[in-house]
Design a protein around this motif. Structure first.
Motif, PDB file in Angstrom:
ATOM      1  N   GLY A  51       1.627  12.785  -5.674  1.00 23.90           N
ATOM      2  CA  GLY A  51       0.544  13.638  -6.157  1.00 23.90           C
ATOM      3  C   GLY A  51      -0.736  12.905  -6.490  1.00 23.90           C
ATOM      4  N   ASN A  52      -0.805  11.615  -6.169  1.00 29.51           N
ATOM      5  CA  ASN A  52      -2.036  10.862  -6.385  1.00 29.51           C
ATOM      6  C   ASN A  52      -3.013  11.144  -5.254  1.00 29.51           C
ATOM      7  OD1 ASN A  52      -1.103   9.412  -8.717  1.00 29.51           O
ATOM      8  ND2 ASN A  52       0.184   8.244  -7.321  1.00 29.51           N
ATOM      9  N   ALA A  53      -4.284  11.050  -5.548  1.00 32.55           N
ATOM     10  CA  ALA A  53      -5.324  11.246  -4.542  1.00 32.55           C
ATOM     11  C   ALA A  53      -6.044   9.933  -4.311  1.00 32.55           C
ATOM     12  CB  ALA A  53      -6.301  12.322  -4.999  1.00 32.55           C
ATOM     13  N   ALA A 104     -12.029   1.828   6.481  1.00 34.32           N
ATOM     14  CA  ALA A 104     -11.680   0.801   5.489  1.00 34.32           C
ATOM     15  C   ALA A 104     -10.665   1.373   4.499  1.00 34.32           C
ATOM     16  CB  ALA A 104     -12.921   0.312   4.761  1.00 34.32           C
ATOM     17  N   GLU A 105      -9.665   2.082   5.022  1.00 31.72           N
ATOM     18  CA  GLU A 105      -8.703   2.774   4.159  1.00 31.72           C
ATOM     19  C   GLU A 105      -7.815   1.838   3.344  1.00 31.72           C
ATOM     20  OE1 GLU A 105      -9.402   3.626   7.273  1.00 31.72           O
ATOM     21  OE2 GLU A 105     -10.026   5.716   7.175  1.00 31.72           O
ATOM     22  N   ASP A 106      -7.796   0.542   3.678  1.00 36.68           N
ATOM     23  CA  ASP A 106      -7.001  -0.386   2.885  1.00 36.68           C
ATOM     24  C   ASP A 106      -7.703  -0.787   1.586  1.00 36.68           C
ATOM     25  OD1 ASP A 106      -8.851  -1.696   4.519  1.00 36.68           O
ATOM     26  OD2 ASP A 106      -7.681  -3.542   4.603  1.00 36.68           O
ATOM     27  N   HIS A 107      -8.967  -0.396   1.418  1.00 44.05           N
ATOM     28  CA  HIS A 107      -9.730  -0.591   0.181  1.00 44.05           C
ATOM     29  C   HIS A 107     -10.109   0.782  -0.343  1.00 44.05           C
ATOM     30  CE1 HIS A 107     -10.035  -4.855   0.981  1.00 44.05           C
ATOM     31  NE2 HIS A 107     -10.404  -4.561   2.212  1.00 44.05           N
ATOM     32  N   TYR A 108      -9.340   1.299  -1.267  1.00 40.33           N
ATOM     33  CA  TYR A 108      -9.503   2.681  -1.709  1.00 40.33           C
ATOM     34  C   TYR A 108      -9.602   2.781  -3.221  1.00 40.33           C
ATOM     35  CZ  TYR A 108      -4.514   1.931  -2.350  1.00 40.33           C
ATOM     36  OH  TYR A 108      -3.304   1.411  -2.724  1.00 40.33           O
ATOM     37  N   LEU A 109     -10.057   3.933  -3.660  1.00 37.50           N
ATOM     38  CA  LEU A 109     -10.082   4.301  -5.070  1.00 37.50           C
ATOM     39  C   LEU A 109      -9.015   5.368  -5.243  1.00 37.50           C
ATOM     40  CD1 LEU A 109     -11.600   4.429  -7.872  1.00 37.50           C
ATOM     41  CD2 LEU A 109     -12.891   6.296  -6.864  1.00 37.50           C
ATOM     42  N   THR A 110      -8.252   5.281  -6.301  1.00 33.54           N
ATOM     43  CA  THR A 110      -7.223   6.287  -6.533  1.00 33.54           C
ATOM     44  C   THR A 110      -7.373   6.882  -7.927  1.00 33.54           C
ATOM     45  OG1 THR A 110      -4.850   6.764  -6.476  1.00 33.54           O
ATOM     46  CG2 THR A 110      -5.500   4.633  -7.350  1.00 33.54           C
ATOM     47  N   ASP A 111      -7.046   8.146  -8.045  1.00 34.56           N
ATOM     48  CA  ASP A 111      -7.101   8.867  -9.307  1.00 34.56           C
ATOM     49  C   ASP A 111      -6.300  10.151  -9.114  1.00 34.56           C
ATOM     50  OD1 ASP A 111      -7.794   9.752 -11.887  1.00 34.56           O
ATOM     51  OD2 ASP A 111      -9.820   8.979 -11.690  1.00 34.56           O
ATOM     52  N   MET A 146       0.855  -1.179   0.000  1.00 33.72           N
ATOM     53  CA  MET A 146       0.000   0.000   0.000  1.00 33.72           C
ATOM     54  C   MET A 146       0.895   1.233   0.000  1.00 33.72           C
ATOM     55  SD  MET A 146      -3.031   0.905   2.645  1.00 33.72           S
ATOM     56  CE  MET A 146      -3.328   2.588   3.064  1.00 33.72           C
ATOM     57  N   PRO A 147       0.572   2.227  -0.835  1.00 34.75           N
ATOM     58  CA  PRO A 147       1.362   3.455  -0.864  1.00 34.75           C
ATOM     59  C   PRO A 147       1.272   4.190   0.473  1.00 34.75           C
ATOM     60  CG  PRO A 147      -0.345   3.466  -2.577  1.00 34.75           C
ATOM     61  CD  PRO A 147      -0.519   2.233  -1.767  1.00 34.75           C
ATOM     62  N   ASP A 148       2.223   5.066   0.723  1.00 32.94           N
ATOM     63  CA  ASP A 148       2.230   5.867   1.940  1.00 32.94           C
ATOM     64  C   ASP A 148       1.245   7.015   1.767  1.00 32.94           C
ATOM     65  OD1 ASP A 148       2.933   6.738   4.445  1.00 32.94           O
ATOM     66  OD2 ASP A 148       4.685   7.842   3.743  1.00 32.94           O
ATOM     67  N   VAL A 149       0.003   6.825   2.239  1.00 28.78           N
ATOM     68  CA  VAL A 149      -1.074   7.790   2.054  1.00 28.78           C
ATOM     69  C   VAL A 149      -1.263   8.597   3.335  1.00 28.78           C
ATOM     70  CG1 VAL A 149      -3.524   8.098   1.535  1.00 28.78           C
ATOM     71  CG2 VAL A 149      -2.237   6.267   0.425  1.00 28.78           C
ATOM     72  N   ILE A 150      -1.375   9.905   3.189  1.00 22.99           N
ATOM     73  CA  ILE A 150      -1.687  10.784   4.308  1.00 22.99           C
ATOM     74  C   ILE A 150      -3.179  11.077   4.229  1.00 22.99           C
ATOM     75  CG2 ILE A 150      -1.243  13.026   5.374  1.00 22.99           C
ATOM     76  CD1 ILE A 150       1.526  12.905   3.889  1.00 22.99           C
ATOM     77  N   TRP A 151      -3.952  10.540   5.178  1.00 12.86           N
ATOM     78  CA  TRP A 151      -5.405  10.665   5.174  1.00 12.86           C
ATOM     79  C   TRP A 151      -5.851  11.903   5.914  1.00 12.86           C
ATOM     80  CZ3 TRP A 151      -7.948   7.689   1.944  1.00 12.86           C
ATOM     81  CH2 TRP A 151      -7.412   6.461   1.569  1.00 12.86           C
ATOM     82  N   GLU A 152      -6.836  12.611   5.363  1.00 11.26           N
ATOM     83  CA  GLU A 152      -7.456  13.750   6.033  1.00 11.26           C
ATOM     84  C   GLU A 152      -8.488  13.239   7.024  1.00 11.26           C
ATOM     85  OE1 GLU A 152      -9.122  16.374   3.115  1.00 11.26           O
ATOM     86  OE2 GLU A 152      -7.200  16.670   2.114  1.00 11.26           O
ATOM     87  N   GLU A 153      -9.026  14.127   7.836  1.00  9.82           N
ATOM     88  CA  GLU A 153     -10.097  13.766   8.764  1.00  9.82           C
ATOM     89  C   GLU A 153     -11.300  13.285   7.957  1.00  9.82           C
ATOM     90  OE1 GLU A 153     -10.076  13.688  12.162  1.00  9.82           O
ATOM     91  OE2 GLU A 153      -7.932  14.032  11.875  1.00  9.82           O
ATOM     92  N   PRO A 154     -12.090  12.356   8.489  1.00 11.99           N
ATOM     93  CA  PRO A 154     -13.265  11.856   7.767  1.00 11.99           C
ATOM     94  C   PRO A 154     -14.292  12.953   7.501  1.00 11.99           C
ATOM     95  CG  PRO A 154     -12.771  10.451   9.646  1.00 11.99           C
ATOM     96  CD  PRO A 154     -11.901  11.662   9.763  1.00 11.99           C
ATOM     97  N   TYR A 155     -14.951  12.849   6.360  1.00  7.48           N
ATOM     98  CA  TYR A 155     -16.074  13.719   6.022  1.00  7.48           C
ATOM     99  C   TYR A 155     -17.326  12.869   6.154  1.00  7.48           C
ATOM    100  CZ  TYR A 155     -19.539  16.258   3.393  1.00  7.48           C
ATOM    101  OH  TYR A 155     -20.690  16.899   3.017  1.00  7.48           O
ATOM    102  N   CYS A 156     -18.251  13.314   6.972  1.00 10.35           N
ATOM    103  CA  CYS A 156     -19.484  12.560   7.196  1.00 10.35           C
ATOM    104  C   CYS A 156     -20.675  13.428   6.837  1.00 10.35           C
ATOM    105  CB  CYS A 156     -19.589  12.119   8.656  1.00 10.35           C
ATOM    106  SG  CYS A 156     -18.236  11.064   9.186  1.00 10.35           S
ATOM    107  N   GLY A 157     -21.447  13.008   5.849  1.00 12.22           N
ATOM    108  CA  GLY A 157     -22.668  13.704   5.493  1.00 12.22           C
ATOM    109  C   GLY A 157     -23.802  13.228   6.385  1.00 12.22           C
ATOM    110  N   GLU A 158     -24.895  13.931   6.337  1.00 21.73           N
ATOM    111  CA  GLU A 158     -26.054  13.540   7.136  1.00 21.73           C
ATOM    112  C   GLU A 158     -26.639  12.234   6.605  1.00 21.73           C
ATOM    113  OE1 GLU A 158     -28.972  16.590   7.733  1.00 21.73           O
ATOM    114  OE2 GLU A 158     -27.426  18.127   7.783  1.00 21.73           O
ATOM    115  N   GLY A 159     -26.682  11.221   7.456  1.00 19.42           N
ATOM    116  CA  GLY A 159     -27.307   9.956   7.090  1.00 19.42           C
ATOM    117  C   GLY A 159     -26.545   9.142   6.060  1.00 19.42           C
TER     118      GLY A 159
END
Length: 63
Positions: free
Chosen positions: A26-28, A35-42, A1-14
């Protein structure tokens, strides 16, 4: 797994919480919080556009 720096979680209502991350190349990344070990990258631009559309209500059914 790449060395990813994760931001704080964003939680929408419901909806699931998700996190955005970046690596030194520079990848996002986006993943469901907890479940950060299962991610989408682009590129940062592609994921930024996806998030803006979700927040604008254009793609809220994806979450």
């Amino acid at each position: 797994m790449p060395d990813v720096i994760w931001e704080e979680p964003y939680c929408g209502e419901g909806s699931a919480c998700f996190r955005i991350g970046t690596d030194n190349s520079g990848n996002a990344y986006i993943a469901i919080a907890g479940a950060e070990d299962h991610y989408l990258t682009d590129t940062r631009e592609a994921l930024r556009a996806l998030i803006h559309d979700i927040k604008a209500g254009k793609a809220d059914h994806l979450l």
